[in-house]
Design an enzyme around this catalytic site. Structure first.
Site, PDB file in Angstrom:
ATOM      1  N   LYS A  81       0.847  -1.207   0.000  1.00 41.51           N
ATOM      2  CA  LYS A  81       0.000   0.000   0.000  1.00 41.51           C
ATOM      3  C   LYS A  81       0.885   1.261   0.000  1.00 41.51           C
ATOM      4  CE  LYS A  81      -4.704   1.069   1.274  1.00 41.51           C
ATOM      5  NZ  LYS A  81      -5.184   1.005  -0.112  1.00 41.51           N
TER       6      LYS A  81
HETATM    7  N1  PMP Z   1      -6.306  -4.034  -3.578  1.00 43.92           N
HETATM    8  C1  PMP Z   1      -5.881  -2.769  -3.706  1.00 43.92           C
HETATM    9  C2  PMP Z   1      -4.832  -2.465  -4.720  1.00 43.92           C
HETATM   10  C3  PMP Z   1      -6.431  -1.756  -2.899  1.00 43.92           C
HETATM   11  O1  PMP Z   1      -6.005  -0.501  -3.038  1.00 43.92           O
HETATM   12  C4  PMP Z   1      -7.445  -2.088  -1.964  1.00 43.92           C
HETATM   13  C5  PMP Z   1      -8.079  -1.017  -1.135  1.00 43.92           C
HETATM   14  N2  PMP Z   1      -7.409  -0.798   0.064  1.00 43.92           N
HETATM   15  C6  PMP Z   1      -7.826  -3.432  -1.855  1.00 43.92           C
HETATM   16  C7  PMP Z   1      -7.240  -4.377  -2.670  1.00 43.92           C
HETATM   17  C8  PMP Z   1      -8.823  -3.865  -0.814  1.00 43.92           C
HETATM   18  O2  PMP Z   1      -8.203  -3.909   0.453  1.00 43.92           O
HETATM   19  P1  PMP Z   1      -9.015  -3.664   1.789  1.00 43.92           P
HETATM   20  O3  PMP Z   1     -10.123  -4.637   1.797  1.00 43.92           O
HETATM   21  O4  PMP Z   1      -8.044  -3.900   2.888  1.00 43.92           O
HETATM   22  O5  PMP Z   1      -9.521  -2.265   1.735  1.00 43.92           O
END
Ligand code: PMP
Length: 305
Positions: A157
């Site tokens: 992230k």
């Molecule tokens: N993949 C990516 C590339 C993202 O940016 C996100 C959003 N955070 C997700 C998956 C989903 O992750 P989460 O369920 O932790 O928000």
């Protein structure tokens, strides 16, 4: 008063207009920052707000900061406490998105990850649907592959890595689609531009493993649990081929922003009957109950503000 009114910045809650950074800030130039996206849901019937899986988000952030040698100025527990304080200051009565951000605040030039001061902020904002969750989405397979783990790491992230997502989402929208499905550099299905992906075939629910250049989504994890424990479905984490998308019975995205969003077509191939699949519908309904702290077994995923 327009929301947000406040941010947590340089160790304290300040009016949002005062939360400004210098144009020389190192992370602006090189994308060397780690962020999170968390949701808080307003329950009108209880007049209460709950933050969904807040500790898991901050634990992921702390892990990801290690990748960039970013030293977080606060512990996971402190970040949770600060988030609740910030939400209380705003006094929201609607659904909210929370954006914590850790970065190199040093004004020195040069893309490196050592000998630099770090900064940390959090702001919040009202957020309804990020993608339409009331209809099936029309999506394409992106011509932009996902960056692989030994390039930047989707797991991390990391701010700069989201240029990859921006290229994918922009190409999809400019070509008339709602979203993009992204492949790994060796051609397997990774995820959406900023959300994870699930496939349903013959009643079996599959999603790409965490080693397929995806973000290890917290919603993905919740859905694996709910599908298995509550809906008693077989769930698999396995590699998925591109053409399996075209022949799937159901496909859906999931994420903090995306929540649970059905997919109606991929590259102009209709999925199922082109509407909401029955398993997708069940998972979406259950997920929305869980995030609003309505399911006693999963209330520990929700922190009251
Ligand atoms: N993949 C990516 C590339 C993202 O940016 C996100 C959003 N955070 C997700 C998956 C989903 O992750 P989460 O369920 O932790 O928000």
């Amino acid at each position: 008063m327009e929301k947000p009114e406040y941010a947590f910045f340089n160790g304290k809650i300040v009016p949002i207009a005062e939360a400004k950074i210098d144009i020389r800030t190192n992370s602006i130039h090189y994308g060397t920052a780690v962020f999170e996206g968390i949701r808080a849901y307003w329950c009108a019937d209880e007049k209460k707000m709950y933050v969904f899986r807040m500790k898991e988000h901050y634990r992921r952030m702390a892990d990801n900061c290690k990748i960039l040698f970013l030293e977080l100025p606060h512990s996971v527990d402190d970040m949770c406490r600060i988030t609740l304080e910030l939400l209380r200051s705003e006094n929201y009565s609607e659904d909210v998105y929370i954006r914590p951000y850790a970065y190199f605040s040093s004004l020195r030039i040069s893309p490196k990850l050592i000998d630099m001061e770090t900064g940390f902020f959090i702001y919040t904002m009202p957020l309804g649907d990020y993608v339409d969750t009331t209809r099936g989405l029309n999506v394409c397979v992106s011509s932009w592959p996902r960056i692989s783990d030994n390039m930047i790491s989707a797991r991390g992230k990391i701010a700069g890595a989201y240029v990859n997502s921006a290229l994918q989402k922009t190409e999809a929208v400019r070509n008339g689609f709602d979203e993009a499905i992204v492949l790994t550099s060796d051609g397997h299905v990774a995820e959406g531009s900023a959300m994870n992906l699930f496939l349903v075939k013959n009643g079996i629910v599959s999603t790409s493993p965490t080693t397929e250049d995806i973000l290890e989504g917290i919603t993905r994890d919740a859905i694996l649990t709910l599908a298995c424990e509550e809906l008693k479905l077989t769930v698999l984490e396995r590699k998925i081929d591109r053409t399996e998308l075209y022949t799937a019975d159901e496909l859906f995205f999931c994420g903090t922003g995306a929540q649970v969003a059905a997919i109606a077509s991929v590259d102009h191939r209709v999925i199922g009957n082109g509407e909401f699949g029955s398993i997708t519908k069940k998972i979406q309904e259950l997920y929305m109950q869980v995030v609003k702290a309505k399911v006693p077994k999963y209330k520990n995923w929700c922190t009251e503000v």
